[in-house]
Design a protein around this motif. Structure first.
Motif, mmCIF file in Angstrom:
data_model
loop_
_atom_site.group_PDB
_atom_site.id
_atom_site.type_symbol
_atom_site.label_atom_id
_atom_site.label_comp_id
_atom_site.label_asym_id
_atom_site.label_seq_id
_atom_site.Cartn_x
_atom_site.Cartn_y
_atom_site.Cartn_z
ATOM 1 N N GLY A 172 1.613 11.250 -11.573
ATOM 2 C CA GLY A 172 2.516 11.848 -10.601
ATOM 3 C C GLY A 172 1.846 12.207 -9.301
ATOM 4 N N GLU A 173 0.531 11.987 -9.214
ATOM 5 C CA GLU A 173 -0.228 12.255 -7.992
ATOM 6 C C GLU A 173 -0.309 10.982 -7.156
ATOM 7 N N PRO A 174 -0.153 11.107 -5.841
ATOM 8 C CA PRO A 174 -0.248 9.906 -4.990
ATOM 9 C C PRO A 174 -1.649 9.278 -5.068
ATOM 10 N N LEU A 175 -1.696 7.972 -5.122
ATOM 11 C CA LEU A 175 -2.965 7.257 -5.115
ATOM 12 C C LEU A 175 -3.580 7.352 -3.727
ATOM 13 N N GLU A 176 -4.899 7.535 -3.662
ATOM 14 C CA GLU A 176 -5.569 7.612 -2.369
ATOM 15 C C GLU A 176 -5.322 6.343 -1.559
ATOM 16 N N PHE A 177 -5.276 6.501 -0.231
ATOM 17 C CA PHE A 177 -4.939 5.378 0.637
ATOM 18 C C PHE A 177 -5.868 4.188 0.435
ATOM 19 N N ILE A 178 -7.177 4.445 0.386
ATOM 20 C CA ILE A 178 -8.135 3.344 0.284
ATOM 21 C C ILE A 178 -7.967 2.603 -1.046
ATOM 22 N N ASP A 179 -7.663 3.340 -2.127
ATOM 23 C CA ASP A 179 -7.465 2.698 -3.427
ATOM 24 C C ASP A 179 -6.151 1.926 -3.468
ATOM 25 N N ALA A 180 -5.113 2.491 -2.835
ATOM 26 C CA ALA A 180 -3.825 1.783 -2.757
ATOM 27 C C ALA A 180 -3.964 0.522 -1.909
ATOM 28 N N LEU A 181 -4.702 0.631 -0.801
ATOM 29 C CA LEU A 181 -4.937 -0.534 0.062
ATOM 30 C C LEU A 181 -5.710 -1.603 -0.691
ATOM 31 N N PHE A 182 -6.735 -1.199 -1.421
ATOM 32 C CA PHE A 182 -7.538 -2.157 -2.188
ATOM 33 C C PHE A 182 -6.665 -2.867 -3.220
ATOM 34 N N THR A 183 -5.849 -2.115 -3.964
ATOM 35 C CA THR A 183 -5.003 -2.707 -5.008
ATOM 36 C C THR A 183 -3.968 -3.648 -4.402
ATOM 37 N N TYR A 218 -3.187 3.323 -15.347
ATOM 38 C CA TYR A 218 -2.960 4.211 -14.203
ATOM 39 C C TYR A 218 -1.539 4.114 -13.657
ATOM 40 N N PHE A 219 -1.009 2.884 -13.548
ATOM 41 C CA PHE A 219 0.280 2.697 -12.881
ATOM 42 C C PHE A 219 1.448 2.798 -13.864
ATOM 43 N N THR A 220 2.558 3.312 -13.353
ATOM 44 C CA THR A 220 3.804 3.349 -14.118
ATOM 45 C C THR A 220 4.445 1.966 -14.108
ATOM 46 N N LEU A 221 5.592 1.853 -14.756
ATOM 47 C CA LEU A 221 6.330 0.584 -14.746
ATOM 48 C C LEU A 221 6.674 0.190 -13.315
ATOM 49 N N PHE A 222 7.076 1.164 -12.502
ATOM 50 C CA PHE A 222 7.405 0.882 -11.099
ATOM 51 C C PHE A 222 6.178 0.333 -10.367
ATOM 52 N N GLY A 223 5.036 0.991 -10.535
ATOM 53 C CA GLY A 223 3.820 0.543 -9.870
ATOM 54 C C GLY A 223 3.398 -0.837 -10.309
ATOM 55 N N GLN A 224 3.526 -1.130 -11.598
ATOM 56 C CA GLN A 224 3.150 -2.449 -12.106
ATOM 57 C C GLN A 224 4.088 -3.529 -11.580
ATOM 58 N N ILE A 225 5.367 -3.211 -11.453
ATOM 59 C CA ILE A 225 6.331 -4.181 -10.905
ATOM 60 C C ILE A 225 6.025 -4.452 -9.437
ATOM 61 N N VAL A 226 5.645 -3.406 -8.691
ATOM 62 C CA VAL A 226 5.239 -3.606 -7.296
ATOM 63 C C VAL A 226 4.066 -4.581 -7.225
ATOM 64 N N THR A 276 0.827 -1.207 0.000
ATOM 65 C CA THR A 276 0.000 0.000 0.000
ATOM 66 C C THR A 276 0.861 1.257 0.000
ATOM 67 N N LEU A 277 1.874 1.281 0.860
ATOM 68 C CA LEU A 277 2.757 2.450 0.946
ATOM 69 C C LEU A 277 3.527 2.663 -0.355
ATOM 70 N N LEU A 278 3.973 1.585 -0.988
ATOM 71 C CA LEU A 278 4.705 1.711 -2.256
ATOM 72 C C LEU A 278 3.799 2.217 -3.375
ATOM 73 N N LEU A 279 2.562 1.736 -3.407
ATOM 74 C CA LEU A 279 1.630 2.159 -4.462
ATOM 75 C C LEU A 279 1.148 3.592 -4.253
#
Length: 455
Positions: free
Chosen positions: A49-60, A78-86, A37-40
């Motif tokens: 470039g905007e942080p994902l909302e906590f509830i959406d990051a937690l859900f993902t 929505y996610f960058t290469l970094f986010g997809q790798i996470v 969640t923290l990484l996403l």
């Protein structure tokens, strides 16, 4: 001279060292989800470039770690290469289990696997004993990496005809990891999943192989790998393979019958495409989450049949969820035995103990209770048809990831409920009950037997 007591408690008195294996599994998965969640939520994970909302990051993060595949934001756009790798790393950890991954590092570092570690691994792999558990973990890691690598190479070669080679390789790796772990995440964008490849034999065969391989369980895979030497299969493997084959064939026939003339699904396809699509849709509810047809466009009979397939799910010791194929077969066997007036349940000339029947009944009833309860609450928070809510709830509990389109539109309360449902489904209702409930020893006495009218 009196010795002063140390202000620091002894390590052995720390509470976390006294946790039971189920409790450690619950906390371990929760820790992985929190880290994800923290990484996403980092700006580098988002294309905007905007942080994902906590509830959406937690859900993902929950959906990825619990290898579900339900998504409130589109993974591919929505996610960058970094986010997809996470997300891909969370899928791998969640599919194989965080204790399996920890064991991998321990084996690489040549660290000794303690008795406590083996107890946790036994609970994580749903084994009845610790015997050979580390050897099984080694096989799990080898089978997983070999199958994922081979499938990634084939998918990359296929997709190299549709996109640049580098992107095709990345797509092959991501989807091989996602499908083998029965996660259902895709990066094609716009929630399309694999709808563009409904009639493609290469993509269908590879993805179906990945889903079935990850869904039958590592014990069965080990049995199949050693069949040439042993020339026999265990009772568990026989039940899993026969039940899996029966469910897939039945599902294919049902989808062909109900969707053959549906203009939103099988209707526009040729006969070969209809067979591939019906076959794929029969496999994917076994907790995979990928789809080659529009689920929302299916007839209600097909959607409800998918709910049944999702509820049954994959097999024990696998990357999938649900009540499991062995539980379903045992319940069917109990019904047949009762109708025939027999006391024992016999499968492949083996009699099954009564405690297995009680465990199967407990798992089934707890799962039904959870799904019904969550569906009832969601019916008050989400203004949607009940079948859509039931479908989404069952998909979350069985860690499937198929959706009729409700997930991206969930309210905050709905997202939290689905998160908890995915978490309970991945860990298993019994494991969660053992973790949350107080320990109780065996009673030292028995009550007199009573009689009650049933039916």
């Amino acid at each position: 001279m009196r010795k002063l007591a140390s202000p620091f408690p002894k390590i052995n008195n720390f509470r976390f060292l006294k946790l039971s294996p189920p409790q450690i599994l619950v906390l371990g998965f929760a820790a992985v989800i929190l880290a994800g969640t923290l990484l996403l939520m980092l700006p580098v994970s988002s294309r905007t470039g905007e942080p994902l909302e906590f509830i959406d990051a937690l859900f993902t993060a929950t959906s990825a770690t619990c290898v579900t595949g339900l998504a409130v934001v589109d993974t591919g756009t929505y996610f960058t290469l970094f986010g997809q790798i996470v997300i891909m790393v969370l899928i791998q950890i969640g599919g194989l289990g965080f204790m399996t991954m920890a064991t991998l590092f321990a084996l690489v570092l040549k660290r000794r696997i303690s008795l406590r570690d083996r107890l946790i691994l036994q609970e994580a792999m749903n084994q009845s004993s610790m015997e050979g558990i580390v050897r099984l973990i080694r096989k799990v890691l080898i089978y997983s990496l070999v199958i994922e690598a081979a499938a990634a190479a084939v998918l990359a070669l296929r997709w190299a005809f549709d996109m640049p080679a580098g992107r095709a390789l990345y797509f092959g790796i991501f989807h091989a990891v996602s499908m083998f772990n029965n996660a259902g995440f895709d990066i094609f964008g716009d929630y399309r999943s694999l709808t563009g490849y409904a009639s493609d034999p290469v993509v269908n065969l590879v993805v179906i192989f990945l889903i079935v391989s990850g869904g039958i369980g590592f014990i069965v895979m080990s049995d199949l790998a050693e069949y040439r030497r042993k020339r026999r299969l265990s009772l568990h493997s026989k039940v899993v393979l026969w039940t899996t084959a029966a469910l897939i064939l039945t599902g294919t026939a049902v989808f062909l019958v109900f969707e053959f003339t549906n203009s939103h699904t099988l209707g526009p396809l040729g006969f070969g495409g209809k067979l591939w699509a019906a076959f794929f849709q029969s496999v994917t509810p076994r907790t995979a989450g990928a789809n080659t047809l529009d689920i929302a466009g299916m007839r209600q009979a097909s959607q409800f049949f998918m709910v049944i397939l999702m509820f049954i799910g994959a097999s024990p010791g696998s990357t999938g969820g649900g009540i499991k194929t062995t539980t379903f077969t045992l319940m069917v066997g109990a019904v047949i035995s009762m109708l025939r007036g027999r006391e024992d349940i016999v499968l492949f000339r083996y009699r099954l103990a009564q405690e297995r029947v009680f465990k199967a009944l407990t798992i089934t009833l707890l799962a039904l209770l959870l799904i019904v309860s969550v569906s009832m609450v969601l019916s008050t928070t989400e203004e949607r048809p009940f079948l859509m809510i039931l479908f989404e709830t069952t998909s979350a509990f069985s860690t499937v990831g198929l959706s009729m389109g409700l997930t991206p539109e969930l309210t905050q309360a709905g997202k939290i409920l689905i998160c908890l449902t995915m978490f309970a489904g991945r860990l298993g209702v019994l494991t969660l009950a053992y973790a949350l409930g107080p320990k109780q020893g065996k009673p030292l006495y028995k009550y007199p037997e009573g009689k009650m009218i049933i039916g």
